[in-house]
Design a protein around this motif. Structure first.
Motif, PDB file in Angstrom:
ATOM      1  N   ASN A 154       3.968   0.787 -14.355  1.00 53.08           N
ATOM      2  CA  ASN A 154       5.341   1.082 -14.727  1.00 53.08           C
ATOM      3  C   ASN A 154       6.337   0.035 -14.240  1.00 53.08           C
ATOM      4  OD1 ASN A 154       5.255   1.564 -12.021  1.00 53.08           O
ATOM      5  ND2 ASN A 154       5.669   3.763 -12.148  1.00 53.08           N
ATOM      6  N   GLY A 155       5.870  -1.065 -13.695  1.00 51.15           N
ATOM      7  CA  GLY A 155       6.779  -2.098 -13.216  1.00 51.15           C
ATOM      8  C   GLY A 155       7.500  -1.732 -11.951  1.00 51.15           C
ATOM      9  N   GLU A 156       7.144  -0.630 -11.333  1.00 47.69           N
ATOM     10  CA  GLU A 156       7.798  -0.162 -10.111  1.00 47.69           C
ATOM     11  C   GLU A 156       7.037  -0.686  -8.903  1.00 47.69           C
ATOM     12  OE1 GLU A 156       7.474   4.056  -9.043  1.00 47.69           O
ATOM     13  OE2 GLU A 156       9.658   4.111  -9.059  1.00 47.69           O
ATOM     14  N   GLY A 157       7.768  -1.009  -7.831  1.00 48.33           N
ATOM     15  CA  GLY A 157       7.121  -1.522  -6.643  1.00 48.33           C
ATOM     16  C   GLY A 157       6.057  -0.588  -6.098  1.00 48.33           C
ATOM     17  N   ALA A 158       4.996  -1.159  -5.581  1.00 44.36           N
ATOM     18  CA  ALA A 158       3.923  -0.363  -4.978  1.00 44.36           C
ATOM     19  C   ALA A 158       3.248  -1.187  -3.891  1.00 44.36           C
ATOM     20  CB  ALA A 158       2.904   0.062  -6.031  1.00 44.36           C
ATOM     21  N   ALA A 159       2.686  -0.499  -2.912  1.00 41.03           N
ATOM     22  CA  ALA A 159       2.016  -1.189  -1.804  1.00 41.03           C
ATOM     23  C   ALA A 159       0.901  -0.307  -1.263  1.00 41.03           C
ATOM     24  CB  ALA A 159       3.013  -1.532  -0.692  1.00 41.03           C
ATOM     25  N   LEU A 160      -0.031  -0.962  -0.586  1.00 40.15           N
ATOM     26  CA  LEU A 160      -1.166  -0.272   0.018  1.00 40.15           C
ATOM     27  C   LEU A 160      -1.057  -0.403   1.531  1.00 40.15           C
ATOM     28  CD1 LEU A 160      -3.782   1.221  -0.837  1.00 40.15           C
ATOM     29  CD2 LEU A 160      -4.962  -0.958  -0.613  1.00 40.15           C
ATOM     30  N   LEU A 161      -0.953   0.730   2.227  1.00 43.65           N
ATOM     31  CA  LEU A 161      -0.894   0.729   3.693  1.00 43.65           C
ATOM     32  C   LEU A 161      -2.314   0.822   4.227  1.00 43.65           C
ATOM     33  CD1 LEU A 161       0.857   0.822   6.269  1.00 43.65           C
ATOM     34  CD2 LEU A 161       0.773   3.311   6.107  1.00 43.65           C
ATOM     35  N   GLU A 195      -9.554   8.012   3.035  1.00 44.33           N
ATOM     36  CA  GLU A 195      -8.190   8.438   2.770  1.00 44.33           C
ATOM     37  C   GLU A 195      -7.298   8.228   3.982  1.00 44.33           C
ATOM     38  OE1 GLU A 195      -8.666  12.430   1.509  1.00 44.33           O
ATOM     39  OE2 GLU A 195      -9.105  11.912  -0.577  1.00 44.33           O
ATOM     40  N   ASN A 196      -7.855   8.369   5.168  1.00 44.21           N
ATOM     41  CA  ASN A 196      -7.063   8.153   6.373  1.00 44.21           C
ATOM     42  C   ASN A 196      -6.796   6.676   6.615  1.00 44.21           C
ATOM     43  OD1 ASN A 196      -6.861  10.872   6.995  1.00 44.21           O
ATOM     44  ND2 ASN A 196      -8.761  10.887   8.178  1.00 44.21           N
ATOM     45  N   LEU A 197      -7.661   5.803   6.091  1.00 43.42           N
ATOM     46  CA  LEU A 197      -7.498   4.363   6.304  1.00 43.42           C
ATOM     47  C   LEU A 197      -6.538   3.747   5.305  1.00 43.42           C
ATOM     48  CD1 LEU A 197     -11.176   3.253   7.033  1.00 43.42           C
ATOM     49  CD2 LEU A 197      -9.325   3.604   8.665  1.00 43.42           C
ATOM     50  N   THR A 251      -1.224  -4.912  15.715  1.00 46.68           N
ATOM     51  CA  THR A 251      -2.607  -4.734  15.248  1.00 46.68           C
ATOM     52  C   THR A 251      -2.793  -3.316  14.719  1.00 46.68           C
ATOM     53  OG1 THR A 251      -3.277  -4.117  17.506  1.00 46.68           O
ATOM     54  CG2 THR A 251      -3.530  -6.426  16.872  1.00 46.68           C
ATOM     55  N   ASP A 252      -1.676  -2.672  14.359  1.00 48.37           N
ATOM     56  CA  ASP A 252      -1.710  -1.260  13.993  1.00 48.37           C
ATOM     57  C   ASP A 252      -2.002  -1.036  12.519  1.00 48.37           C
ATOM     58  OD1 ASP A 252      -1.055  -0.755  16.606  1.00 48.37           O
ATOM     59  OD2 ASP A 252       1.087  -0.560  16.214  1.00 48.37           O
ATOM     60  N   CYS A 253      -1.387  -1.826  11.657  1.00 53.53           N
ATOM     61  CA  CYS A 253      -1.537  -1.599  10.226  1.00 53.53           C
ATOM     62  C   CYS A 253      -1.039  -2.819   9.461  1.00 53.53           C
ATOM     63  CB  CYS A 253      -0.775  -0.344   9.777  1.00 53.53           C
ATOM     64  SG  CYS A 253       1.011  -0.465  10.019  1.00 53.53           S
ATOM     65  N   ALA A 254      -1.323  -2.828   8.166  1.00 50.70           N
ATOM     66  CA  ALA A 254      -0.853  -3.892   7.279  1.00 50.70           C
ATOM     67  C   ALA A 254      -0.359  -3.255   5.994  1.00 50.70           C
ATOM     68  CB  ALA A 254      -1.968  -4.894   6.982  1.00 50.70           C
ATOM     69  N   LEU A 255       0.596  -3.925   5.352  1.00 57.13           N
ATOM     70  CA  LEU A 255       1.131  -3.460   4.080  1.00 57.13           C
ATOM     71  C   LEU A 255       0.846  -4.543   3.048  1.00 57.13           C
ATOM     72  CD1 LEU A 255       2.638  -0.806   3.423  1.00 57.13           C
ATOM     73  CD2 LEU A 255       4.708  -2.167   3.242  1.00 57.13           C
ATOM     74  N   LEU A 256      -0.001  -4.216   2.095  1.00 52.12           N
ATOM     75  CA  LEU A 256      -0.416  -5.146   1.051  1.00 52.12           C
ATOM     76  C   LEU A 256       0.324  -4.771  -0.223  1.00 52.12           C
ATOM     77  CD1 LEU A 256      -2.435  -7.465   0.359  1.00 52.12           C
ATOM     78  CD2 LEU A 256      -4.034  -5.691  -0.335  1.00 52.12           C
ATOM     79  N   SER A 257       1.258  -5.609  -0.660  1.00 54.21           N
ATOM     80  CA  SER A 257       2.070  -5.303  -1.842  1.00 54.21           C
ATOM     81  C   SER A 257       1.307  -5.644  -3.109  1.00 54.21           C
ATOM     82  CB  SER A 257       3.387  -6.071  -1.805  1.00 54.21           C
ATOM     83  OG  SER A 257       4.160  -5.662  -0.701  1.00 54.21           O
ATOM     84  N   LEU A 258       1.447  -4.785  -4.113  1.00 56.27           N
ATOM     85  CA  LEU A 258       0.837  -5.021  -5.414  1.00 56.27           C
ATOM     86  C   LEU A 258       1.791  -5.828  -6.275  1.00 56.27           C
ATOM     87  CD1 LEU A 258      -0.673  -1.487  -6.126  1.00 56.27           C
ATOM     88  CD2 LEU A 258      -1.697  -3.410  -4.922  1.00 56.27           C
ATOM     89  N   SER A 259       1.250  -6.729  -7.077  1.00 58.23           N
ATOM     90  CA  SER A 259       2.081  -7.516  -7.974  1.00 58.23           C
ATOM     91  C   SER A 259       2.477  -6.669  -9.173  1.00 58.23           C
ATOM     92  CB  SER A 259       1.325  -8.758  -8.441  1.00 58.23           C
ATOM     93  OG  SER A 259       0.249  -8.382  -9.294  1.00 58.23           O
ATOM     94  N   LEU A 260       3.447  -7.161  -9.930  1.00 59.98           N
ATOM     95  CA  LEU A 260       3.893  -6.427 -11.120  1.00 59.98           C
ATOM     96  C   LEU A 260       2.763  -6.277 -12.131  1.00 59.98           C
ATOM     97  CD1 LEU A 260       7.431  -7.987 -11.641  1.00 59.98           C
ATOM     98  CD2 LEU A 260       6.873  -5.737 -10.714  1.00 59.98           C
ATOM     99  N   ALA A 261       1.833  -7.236 -12.149  1.00 65.25           N
ATOM    100  CA  ALA A 261       0.723  -7.152 -13.098  1.00 65.25           C
ATOM    101  C   ALA A 261      -0.283  -6.081 -12.715  1.00 65.25           C
ATOM    102  CB  ALA A 261       0.023  -8.504 -13.194  1.00 65.25           C
ATOM    103  N   GLU A 262      -0.234  -5.638 -11.452  1.00 60.69           N
ATOM    104  CA  GLU A 262      -1.227  -4.675 -10.963  1.00 60.69           C
ATOM    105  C   GLU A 262      -0.749  -3.231 -11.074  1.00 60.69           C
ATOM    106  OE1 GLU A 262      -3.625  -7.008  -7.504  1.00 60.69           O
ATOM    107  OE2 GLU A 262      -1.513  -6.603  -7.093  1.00 60.69           O
TER     108      GLU A 262
END
Length: 327
Positions: free
Chosen positions: A225-232, A113-115, A211-222
């Protein structure tokens, strides 16, 4: 005195030395420490602890006028005591094992959860802005649709570039085919110093901050609700893998030459942009729309470039441009 006889006593929690001493004491009856030692095959001082253990659990007692002799006691009560003691030890061990498992499991879950952190909706852009404003040396990105905001220029990136922050981006062809996004966002950033390259497609939509973090954006298919989402993603083997993925894409990508740098007397800035867009794989209509010219004007520019370089076709023109560092 067989090992099977002593094994049962050891199983109940009696020490090996004490178990062998008890069997010898049963065979001898009342005996001294020296006599026991002779039968067991050890020195008296070596079996003293075993005798004390037998007395403690009730398997032996002292005898004789000076209480210097020892006698075996009936095993029933002592074995009951040993059995209860072993049951208590096993119960405590079960509790300790369960506690350890829960603690380890909780630590693993909390560590994951922290990662990782899921960000949704408008908070995605807010978090990107916060991360960009706090970056120290470099931002790396793999860029492709979908986009959840307008095509306006990224002012934070322009400010960072002016402050010496390095930006490297690999754009998918589909990103450059969006004329507004290319004109209003990509081109100004490249002019300001962003190092841009292009691939026909990129595997993920990704931003890496130092080298601190990355933001991986989810596509609309993933998302549902069609709303933007990302994984930090914070420092971890996953972040290292994503960083390696970016570097592989960067090495494989072609330079996207859209800047207004002085390219010498043989190439105008607008011509450099034209070549860069063609090298990115855009069609004639998209290139003309991006440059704000008609298709006829585009063809006239291409004919002029091929005439000046001696190229018979676009492929030869691309080779000449690459060889001379135009793209």
């Amino acid at each position: 005195m067989g090992s099977a006889d002593t094994g049962h006593l050891v199983t109940l929690g009696l020490g090996e030395q004490a178990a062998r001493t008890y069997l010898a004491l049963v065979a001898l009856g009342t005996s001294t420490l020296d006599q026991l030692a002779e039968v067991v095959g050890h020195r008296p001082d070596e079996i003293r602890c075993g005798v004390e253990e037998l007395i403690q659990v009730g398997l032996a007692g002292r005898a004789g006028p000076d209480r210097g002799q020892f006698v075996a006691m009936p095993p029933g009560p002592a074995l009951d005591l040993l059995t209860r003691r072993r049951e208590a030890e096993l119960a405590a061990a079960r509790v300790a094992a369960a506690d350890t498992f829960r603690a380890l499991r909780q630590g693993v879950v909390e560590g994951v959860e922290n990662l990782l952190e899921v960000i949704r909706g408008p908070a995605v852009q807010d978090r990107i802005r916060q991360l960009e404003q706090s970056v120290r040396s470099e931002v790396r990105g793999l860029d492709s649709p979908p986009y959840y905001t307008g095509a306006d220029v990224n002012q934070t990136e322009l400010d960072n570039l002016a402050a010496g922050i390095r930006y490297r981006a690999v754009y998918a062809k589909t990103a450059l085919e969006r004329s507004e996004y290319l004109t209003d966002n990509v081109v100004p950033c490249v002019k300001a110093g962003e190092e841009a390259r292009t691939l026909p497609e990129v595997p993920v939509k990704l931003l890496i901050f130092d080298t601190d973090c990355a933001l991986l954006s989810l596509s609309l298919a993933e998302i549902d609700n069609g709303e933007g989402a990302a994984l930090l993603i914070r420092p971890s083997s996953l972040l290292a893998a994503l960083t390696g993925l970016f570097e592989v894409c960067w090495r494989a990508a072609l330079p996207l030459a859209l800047g207004e740098q002085d390219t010498g007397p043989y190439l105008q800035p607008s011509e450099r942009r034209l070549l860069g867009l063609l090298a990115a794989g855009l069609g004639d209509e998209q290139v003309a729309r991006t440059l704000g010219i008609s298709r006829r004007t585009l063809f006239r520019h291409l004919e002029g470039l091929m005439s000046r370089t001696g190229a018979a076709n676009r492929f030869q023109l691309a080779l000449h441009a690459k060889r001379n560092g135009w793209i």
